[in-house]
Scaffold this motif. Structure first.
Motif, PDB file in Angstrom:
ATOM      1  N   VAL A 147       0.832  -1.200   0.000  1.00 56.62           N
ATOM      2  CA  VAL A 147       0.000   0.000   0.000  1.00 56.62           C
ATOM      3  C   VAL A 147       0.869   1.252   0.000  1.00 56.62           C
ATOM      4  CG1 VAL A 147      -1.621   1.353   1.376  1.00 56.62           C
ATOM      5  CG2 VAL A 147      -2.002  -1.080   1.060  1.00 56.62           C
ATOM      6  N   THR A 148       1.952   1.200   0.778  1.00 56.24           N
ATOM      7  CA  THR A 148       2.829   2.368   0.867  1.00 56.24           C
ATOM      8  C   THR A 148       3.693   2.524  -0.372  1.00 56.24           C
ATOM      9  OG1 THR A 148       2.913   2.117   3.273  1.00 56.24           O
ATOM     10  CG2 THR A 148       4.609   3.472   2.252  1.00 56.24           C
ATOM     11  N   ALA A 149       4.357   1.430  -0.780  1.00 53.82           N
ATOM     12  CA  ALA A 149       5.337   1.512  -1.857  1.00 53.82           C
ATOM     13  C   ALA A 149       4.698   1.637  -3.231  1.00 53.82           C
ATOM     14  CB  ALA A 149       6.260   0.290  -1.818  1.00 53.82           C
ATOM     15  N   PHE A 150       3.521   1.023  -3.427  1.00 46.65           N
ATOM     16  CA  PHE A 150       2.909   0.999  -4.754  1.00 46.65           C
ATOM     17  C   PHE A 150       1.570   1.724  -4.816  1.00 46.65           C
ATOM     18  CE2 PHE A 150       5.143  -3.198  -4.241  1.00 46.65           C
ATOM     19  CZ  PHE A 150       6.311  -2.768  -4.842  1.00 46.65           C
ATOM     20  N   GLY A 151       1.093   2.215  -3.682  1.00 48.99           N
ATOM     21  CA  GLY A 151      -0.138   2.986  -3.670  1.00 48.99           C
ATOM     22  C   GLY A 151       0.102   4.445  -3.324  1.00 48.99           C
ATOM     23  N   VAL A 152       0.594   4.686  -2.127  1.00 46.28           N
ATOM     24  CA  VAL A 152       0.807   6.054  -1.665  1.00 46.28           C
ATOM     25  C   VAL A 152       1.987   6.707  -2.378  1.00 46.28           C
ATOM     26  CG1 VAL A 152       1.324   7.474   0.346  1.00 46.28           C
ATOM     27  CG2 VAL A 152      -0.200   5.500   0.576  1.00 46.28           C
ATOM     28  N   ALA A 153       3.120   6.012  -2.450  1.00 45.50           N
ATOM     29  CA  ALA A 153       4.330   6.614  -3.027  1.00 45.50           C
ATOM     30  C   ALA A 153       4.149   7.015  -4.493  1.00 45.50           C
ATOM     31  CB  ALA A 153       5.517   5.663  -2.864  1.00 45.50           C
ATOM     32  N   PRO A 154       3.689   6.128  -5.395  1.00 41.57           N
ATOM     33  CA  PRO A 154       3.507   6.570  -6.786  1.00 41.57           C
ATOM     34  C   PRO A 154       2.489   7.697  -6.921  1.00 41.57           C
ATOM     35  CG  PRO A 154       3.471   4.181  -6.644  1.00 41.57           C
ATOM     36  CD  PRO A 154       3.408   4.691  -5.247  1.00 41.57           C
ATOM     37  N   ALA A 155       1.440   7.656  -6.093  1.00 38.83           N
ATOM     38  CA  ALA A 155       0.429   8.718  -6.164  1.00 38.83           C
ATOM     39  C   ALA A 155       1.041  10.074  -5.836  1.00 38.83           C
ATOM     40  CB  ALA A 155      -0.728   8.402  -5.223  1.00 38.83           C
ATOM     41  N   LEU A 156       1.855  10.134  -4.794  1.00 37.94           N
ATOM     42  CA  LEU A 156       2.485  11.403  -4.415  1.00 37.94           C
ATOM     43  C   LEU A 156       3.550  11.824  -5.418  1.00 37.94           C
ATOM     44  CD1 LEU A 156       2.837  10.932  -0.543  1.00 37.94           C
ATOM     45  CD2 LEU A 156       1.224  12.388  -1.774  1.00 37.94           C
ATOM     46  N   VAL A 157       4.302  10.863  -5.929  1.00 40.39           N
ATOM     47  CA  VAL A 157       5.360  11.196  -6.898  1.00 40.39           C
ATOM     48  C   VAL A 157       4.754  11.785  -8.165  1.00 40.39           C
ATOM     49  CG1 VAL A 157       7.141  10.220  -8.397  1.00 40.39           C
ATOM     50  CG2 VAL A 157       7.021   9.529  -5.996  1.00 40.39           C
ATOM     51  N   ILE A 158       3.726  11.129  -8.711  1.00 42.27           N
ATOM     52  CA  ILE A 158       3.138  11.605  -9.952  1.00 42.27           C
ATOM     53  C   ILE A 158       2.377  12.915  -9.724  1.00 42.27           C
ATOM     54  CG2 ILE A 158       0.901  10.428  -9.821  1.00 42.27           C
ATOM     55  CD1 ILE A 158       3.136  10.558 -12.938  1.00 42.27           C
ATOM     56  N   TYR A 159       1.833  13.097  -8.513  1.00 43.04           N
ATOM     57  CA  TYR A 159       1.144  14.350  -8.216  1.00 43.04           C
ATOM     58  C   TYR A 159       2.135  15.504  -8.144  1.00 43.04           C
ATOM     59  CZ  TYR A 159      -1.359  17.977  -5.693  1.00 43.04           C
ATOM     60  OH  TYR A 159      -1.905  19.179  -5.326  1.00 43.04           O
ATOM     61  N   LEU A 160       3.223  15.316  -7.431  1.00 48.44           N
ATOM     62  CA  LEU A 160       4.210  16.386  -7.308  1.00 48.44           C
ATOM     63  C   LEU A 160       4.889  16.668  -8.638  1.00 48.44           C
ATOM     64  CD1 LEU A 160       5.831  15.377  -3.897  1.00 48.44           C
ATOM     65  CD2 LEU A 160       4.253  17.275  -4.324  1.00 48.44           C
ATOM     66  N   TRP A 161       4.967  15.654  -9.488  1.00 47.40           N
ATOM     67  CA  TRP A 161       5.649  15.827 -10.770  1.00 47.40           C
ATOM     68  C   TRP A 161       4.815  16.649 -11.749  1.00 47.40           C
ATOM     69  CZ3 TRP A 161       5.114  13.180 -15.752  1.00 47.40           C
ATOM     70  CH2 TRP A 161       6.188  13.437 -16.626  1.00 47.40           C
ATOM     71  N   THR A 162       3.517  16.341 -11.862  1.00 50.36           N
ATOM     72  CA  THR A 162       2.714  17.064 -12.852  1.00 50.36           C
ATOM     73  C   THR A 162       1.250  17.259 -12.486  1.00 50.36           C
ATOM     74  OG1 THR A 162       2.126  17.131 -15.198  1.00 50.36           O
ATOM     75  CG2 THR A 162       2.087  14.978 -14.152  1.00 50.36           C
ATOM     76  N   LEU A 163       0.641  16.336 -11.717  1.00 45.47           N
ATOM     77  CA  LEU A 163      -0.795  16.434 -11.478  1.00 45.47           C
ATOM     78  C   LEU A 163      -1.175  17.633 -10.622  1.00 45.47           C
ATOM     79  CD1 LEU A 163      -1.915  12.720 -10.943  1.00 45.47           C
ATOM     80  CD2 LEU A 163      -2.094  14.140 -12.993  1.00 45.47           C
TER      81      LEU A 163
END
Length: 285
Positions: free
Chosen positions: A85-101
């Motif tokens: 949940v942390t490594a493949f749910g929360v982390a990618p969501a925050l990374v992609i959000y900070l990057w462009t979303l």
């Protein structure tokens, strides 16, 4: 005379080291996912991607190590889900959000939340079905929906593509690209909680005569991942996305074959049972 009532000594429970090794690998995957968030906050997106890839590799080997060392446990299964949940749910969501979303006010955060929530729901469904024997997809060697590590990779696929094409002067990520990324993330979130059949690596079987070729393919893949990581990850994402409709067709074909095989057997068993049954009594209408 004084009687000394000694309390019985409690036996200390000892946990074998073979049980701790898989859990340590799972914890390492969890730390890699959290590290990716820290790197993304600092603006180091390339290393953030690398941290999630490392988490995916660790997640792929912890279960195999547990089975190899005979250290599988219910505690390890629950810990693995929390790590996922942390490594493949929360982390990618925050990374992609900070990057462009984050450039999509309101909508971007909702899309990022959708990925994290759907990943958690998928893992909760997986844990709830651990003891369920009647699982149609699993029965025929398929998964239900896309796995959490694959979902993380597909969510980050716009970043793979961007950093792959960046040397070719494709450096301006426009609003169209941001909107396309939101569509990709939303689609991946749906696929994680969907009931669509997908291929399972556990059902892959390699013939002995192809063993050497398989090892050569693994070596070439490792070399490509080290020398051109973003190109390799982009191509893997595209290839896996192309296998989803193929898996749906394959699953329907397998089900039809299984139904066609089961029908004559059932009829034969029914006929045999009827022949073996005693004739009805005259009193029975």
């Amino acid at each position: 005379m004084k009687v000394d009532h000694e309390r019985p000594r409690r036996l200390k429970r000892v946990i074998p080291i073979r049980v701790l090794i898989p859990n340590a690998i799972t914890i390492a995957a969890l730390c890699a996912g959290l590290t990716s968030v820290r790197l993304a906050i600092a603006g180091d997106y390339e290393r953030a991607i690398l941290a999630i890839v490392v988490a995916g590799v660790l997640d792929g080997i912890d279960g195999r190590v547990a089975r190899l060392l005979k250290g599988a446990s219910r505690f390890g299964a629950e810990l693995d889900s929390l790590s996922d949940v942390t490594a493949f749910g929360v982390a990618p969501a925050l990374v992609i959000y900070l990057w462009t979303l984050e450039h999509l006010p309101g909508v971007g955060w909702i899309v990022a939340l959708a990925h994290a929530v759907c990943c958690a729901l998928r893992l909760a469904r997986f844990n709830a079905n651990l003891d369920v024997t009647d699982q149609p997809h699993k029965k025929y060697g398929f998964l239900t929906g896309i796995p959490a590590p694959v979902g993380a990779g597909l969510t980050l696929s716009p970043m793979f593509l961007y950093y792959w094409l960046e040397p070719t002067r494709f450096t301006q990520y426009s609003e169209v690209g941001t909107a396309a990324t939101a569509i990709v993330v939303g689609t991946v979130a749906f696929l994680m909680v969907s009931n669509l059949p997908t291929y399972s690596w556990k059902s892959v079987r390699i013939r002995p005569e192809y063993r050497i070729m398989a090892l050569v393919g693994v070596a070439l893949f490792a070399g490509a991942l080290l020398s051109a990581p973003y190109m390799t990850l982009s191509l893997i994402s595209v290839i896996y996305a192309a296998t989803i409709p193929m898996a749906i067709v394959s699953y329907r074909k397998v089900r039809r074959q299984a139904a066609g095989t089961a029908t004559p057997d059932s009829a034969a068993e029914t006929g045999t049972a009827a022949a073996a049954a005693p004739p009805p009594s005259p009193d029975v209408p």
